[in-house]
Motif scaffolding. Structure first.
Motif, PDB file in Angstrom:
ATOM      1  N   SER A  31      -0.356  -0.779   5.839  1.00  0.00           N
ATOM      2  CA  SER A  31      -0.006   0.518   6.408  1.00  0.00           C
ATOM      3  C   SER A  31       1.263   0.427   7.247  1.00  0.00           C
ATOM      4  CB  SER A  31      -1.163   1.036   7.263  1.00  0.00           C
ATOM      5  OG  SER A  31      -0.842   2.247   7.895  1.00  0.00           O
ATOM      6  N   ARG A  34       4.321   0.160   4.977  1.00  0.00           N
ATOM      7  CA  ARG A  34       4.631   1.437   4.331  1.00  0.00           C
ATOM      8  C   ARG A  34       5.320   2.389   5.326  1.00  0.00           C
ATOM      9  NH1 ARG A  34      -0.828   1.073   2.462  1.00  0.00           N
ATOM     10  NH2 ARG A  34      -0.989   0.568   0.233  1.00  0.00           N
ATOM     11  N   ARG A  35       4.819   2.420   6.565  1.00  0.00           N
ATOM     12  CA  ARG A  35       5.358   3.338   7.575  1.00  0.00           C
ATOM     13  C   ARG A  35       6.635   2.800   8.207  1.00  0.00           C
ATOM     14  NH1 ARG A  35       2.640   3.173  11.678  1.00  0.00           N
ATOM     15  NH2 ARG A  35       0.931   1.717  11.206  1.00  0.00           N
ATOM     16  N   SER A  37       6.820   0.535  10.452  1.00  0.00           N
ATOM     17  CA  SER A  37       6.567   0.428  11.883  1.00  0.00           C
ATOM     18  C   SER A  37       5.640  -0.752  12.124  1.00  0.00           C
ATOM     19  CB  SER A  37       5.927   1.722  12.412  1.00  0.00           C
ATOM     20  OG  SER A  37       5.618   1.599  13.797  1.00  0.00           O
ATOM     21  N   ASP A  54       8.330   1.093  -0.633  1.00  0.00           N
ATOM     22  CA  ASP A  54       7.906   2.422  -1.066  1.00  0.00           C
ATOM     23  C   ASP A  54       7.433   2.452  -2.513  1.00  0.00           C
ATOM     24  OD1 ASP A  54      10.369   1.910  -2.146  1.00  0.00           O
ATOM     25  OD2 ASP A  54      11.238   3.872  -1.650  1.00  0.00           O
TER      26      ASP A  54
END
Length: 369
Positions: A31, A34-35, A37, A54
């Motif tokens: 996660s 993907r973000r 961060s 992505d």
């Protein structure tokens, strides 16, 4: 799904992604990538995953693997060969990425069991008739002693090793530099299929990945780390086999080399390793077993313990008289074993207590377990 995403998001092996997974777990790591961060201190992850973050191919990759009978084995799975791969996590071996994040495996063999007693047989792709012959003798002999023979699935020594083990009914594993759904080289498609039938075809590259030079060099560290010892049968002055041998030494694994004719260009590398004290001279199965089991636990002829070890002569004859499938009567067993019915009955009773046979509807058969 998170593991499959992580297995592709960076060119493996990627120590930065592994460190993030170890810190926050695979789901949160996927996660965060993907973000874009990630926690403080993990900035290297963003750089390593910039090109692929992505492109979520997790479902497609798992489906492609399943289509060829493969699975994704991760660090959280019971069969993960953690002890064998531990040395790749050490500081001085992390230059080419350290341990793998996960491994794609095609075949029924468990990774942890494969590597328990294993030897890598490696060498020149342009193997000489001498090299192919010696490889076959060593591979078949080691398989007979219960060792898994590990190699790279390539032409030459690799192929000769795999073929000899398959013919002898042993277990072999091929570590690939391409996706688990690709047969490379294509001419070894049937051989790789045979390997996957009883052993394992292994790759850290996701389905669809093509073979490339840097991937062969990266793959070599897995061949060395998954093996209890490495034997170079033939190697030129500069070769991929020499690279794998260097990894074996770096990981602290025993390294052996087979001497060849002094006029052979494909044995120059082996002779140099032996002369420089980098490898131990090995010439037969006994010397290879002694190399990987220096504690004396490697007497040739020992092999793996089998359920039938320790049976009496009558028990062994009765056991051998039972068909591989289906059941037979005690009269048929006695006839096939050449024993009196009373002796056959006594042997069957002992075999049943030992869990080797069972009686179903009045017929005897090999125990299903």
């Amino acid at each position: 799904m998170a593991w499959a995403y992580l297995a592709r998001v960076a060119e493996p092996p990627c120590a930065a992604v592994i460190a993030l997974v170890d810190a926050i777990g695979p789901v949160d790591a996927a996660s965060a990538i993907r973000r874009r961060s990630v926690p403080d201190g993990f900035g290297a992850v963003l750089a390593a995953t910039a090109a692929r973050h992505d492109a979520d191919c997790a479902t497609a990759d798992l489906d492609a693997a399943a289509a060829v009978g493969a699975r994704l084995v991760t660090r959280s799975d019971a069969e993960w060969p953690a002890w064998s791969l531990l040395a790749l996590s050490q500081a001085d071996t992390a230059a080419r990425g350290g341990a793998p994040l996960a491994l794609w495996v095609r075949g029924p063999a468990r990774l942890d069991e494969l590597v328990t007693d294993s030897v890598a047989l490696i060498g020149s792709r342009a193997a000489s008739p001498y090299g192919a012959h010696v490889t076959g003798l060593l591979a078949a002999g080691l398989a007979g002693e219960g060792f898994t023979v590990i190699s790279g699935g390539a032409f030459g020594v690799d192929g000769a090793a795999h073929k000899a083990v398959v013919r002898s009914g042993g277990v072999t594993a091929a570590v690939m530099a391409c996706g688990i759904d690709r047969d490379y080289p294509a001419a070894h498609s049937a051989l790789l299929g045979e390997i996957a039938r009883t052993g394992a075809v292994i790759s850290e590259y996701p389905p669809g990945t093509t073979a490339a030079r840097h991937r062969f060099l990266t793959r070599n560290r897995l061949v060395a780390s998954l093996s209890g010892g490495t034997v170079v049968v033939e190697a030129g002055r500069r070769s991929g086999a020499a690279n794998t041998a260097a990894w074996a030494r770096k990981l602290g694994r025993p390294l052996g080399a087979v001497p060849g004719p002094v006029t052979s260009a494909t044995s120059v590398g082996c002779h140099r390793m032996i002369a420089d004290g980098l490898a131990v001279l090995v010439s037969d199965v006994a010397s290879v077993v002694a190399l990987v089991r220096p504690d004396g636990g490697g007497d040739v002829g020992r092999g793996r313990t089998k359920p039938t070890d320790g049976l009496s002569e009558d028990e062994l004859r009765v056991h051998d008289a039972l068909p591989a499938r289906g059941g037979v009567t005690i009269e048929e067993i006695a006839f096939a074993a050449g024993l009196e019915i009373g002796a056959a009955r006594t042997a069957l009773a002992r075999l049943e207590v030992g869990g080797l046979v069972e009686n179903v509807a009045g017929q005897w058969r090999l125990a299903s377990g």
